[in-house]
Each structure stands twice: as structure tokens, then as C-alpha cells.
Design a protein around this motif. Structure first.
Motif, PDB file in Angstrom:
ATOM      1  N   GLU A 220       9.102  -2.347  -5.059  1.00  0.00           N
ATOM      2  CA  GLU A 220       8.746  -1.593  -3.847  1.00  0.00           C
ATOM      3  C   GLU A 220       7.905  -0.372  -4.205  1.00  0.00           C
ATOM      4  N   SER A 221       7.109   0.045  -3.253  1.00  0.00           N
ATOM      5  CA  SER A 221       6.333   1.275  -3.381  1.00  0.00           C
ATOM      6  C   SER A 221       6.020   1.799  -1.982  1.00  0.00           C
TER       7      SER A 221
ATOM      8  N   CYS B 209       6.027  -4.299  -0.973  1.00  0.00           N
ATOM      9  CA  CYS B 209       6.918  -4.958  -1.923  1.00  0.00           C
ATOM     10  C   CYS B 209       6.136  -6.090  -2.580  1.00  0.00           C
TER      11      CYS B 209
ATOM     12  N   THR C 256      13.149   2.111  -2.712  1.00  0.00           N
ATOM     13  CA  THR C 256      12.230   3.249  -2.650  1.00  0.00           C
ATOM     14  C   THR C 256      12.758   4.236  -1.618  1.00  0.00           C
TER      15      THR C 256
END
Length: 118
Positions: free
Chosen positions: A6-7, A22, A112
Motif C-alpha cells: 500500500e501507499s 495497492c 498505510t
């Protein structure tokens, strides 16, 4: 082995927007239903949104309906969560989940952090 990364999390003011991503790797992305879950401090993990493997169907928690949108790009093997009109109660760690119905198997990302605060 499926891997999910994730980010896109961060700190945002109430009313603001964020887009989570993701990235999926390891197996055939299009075989998996993809979901976003979240867990706030002291609370159980809850389902936020799901998109089916073919991308033809989506479902949302009542608390985010009309504000969040889940989507997927099978060519990029990535699922997104667009979050608009964010509220302080949206503050949580957001987790990406991949589910293969034929095997009954779930995979999770590391999460995240999303913080909504002024």
C-alpha cells in the motif's frame, strides 16, 4: 505468494482527499477480489470497500458510501481507493486485501496510515 504494498496514506485536513494505491504481485491479479479494510485505535478491523475480480461490482461500508471510490487497473495490477470529504473518524490504518474465492484464501498488505486532523 501474493504480495500487496500500500501507499498514499498521510495527514490531511477534514474535507480533504487522498488516494490510496495497492500494488499486487505474485499471482494473476484478475483472479482476485480486492478490498480495503481499516482499523482505528481500539477498534476492530472493518471492511471499507470491495471490487470483484472482473471489476464489475463494488460494495461500500455505509460510513463511506458516496465519499470513497474503489477501482482497479488489471493492466497495472493495482487497486485504488479514492477518498474524498474525509472526516476525523476516517483516521485509521488502511489495509489492502486480496481474496481468491476458488481457494478461500486471503492476503494482506502491511497497511498505510491515514490521519484526518486540522
Amino acid at each position: 505468494q501474493v504480495q500487496l504494498v500500500e501507499s498514499g496514506g498521510g495527514l490531511v485536513q477534514p474535507g480533504g482527499s487522498l488516494r490510496l494505491s495497492c500494488a499486487f504481485s505474485g499471482f494473476t491479479f484478475s483472479y482476485y477480489d480486492m478490498s480495503w479494510y481499516r482499523q482505528a485505535p481500539g477498534k476492530e478491523r472493518e471492511l471499507v470497500a470491495t471490487i470483484t475480480s472482473a471489476g464489475g461490482s463494488t460494495n461500500y461500508a455505509d460510513s463511506v458510501w458516496g465519499r470513497f471510490t474503489i477501482s482497479r487497473d488489471n493492466a497495472k495490477t493495482t487497486v485504488y481507493l479514492q477518498m474524498n470529504s474525509l472526516k476525523p473518524e476516517d483516521t485509521a490504518i488502511y489495509y489492502c486485501n486480496a481474496y481468491r474465492r476458488s481457494l478461500g484464501r486471503h492476503y494482506w498488505g502491511q497497511g498505510t496510515q491515514v490521519t484526518v486532523s486540522s
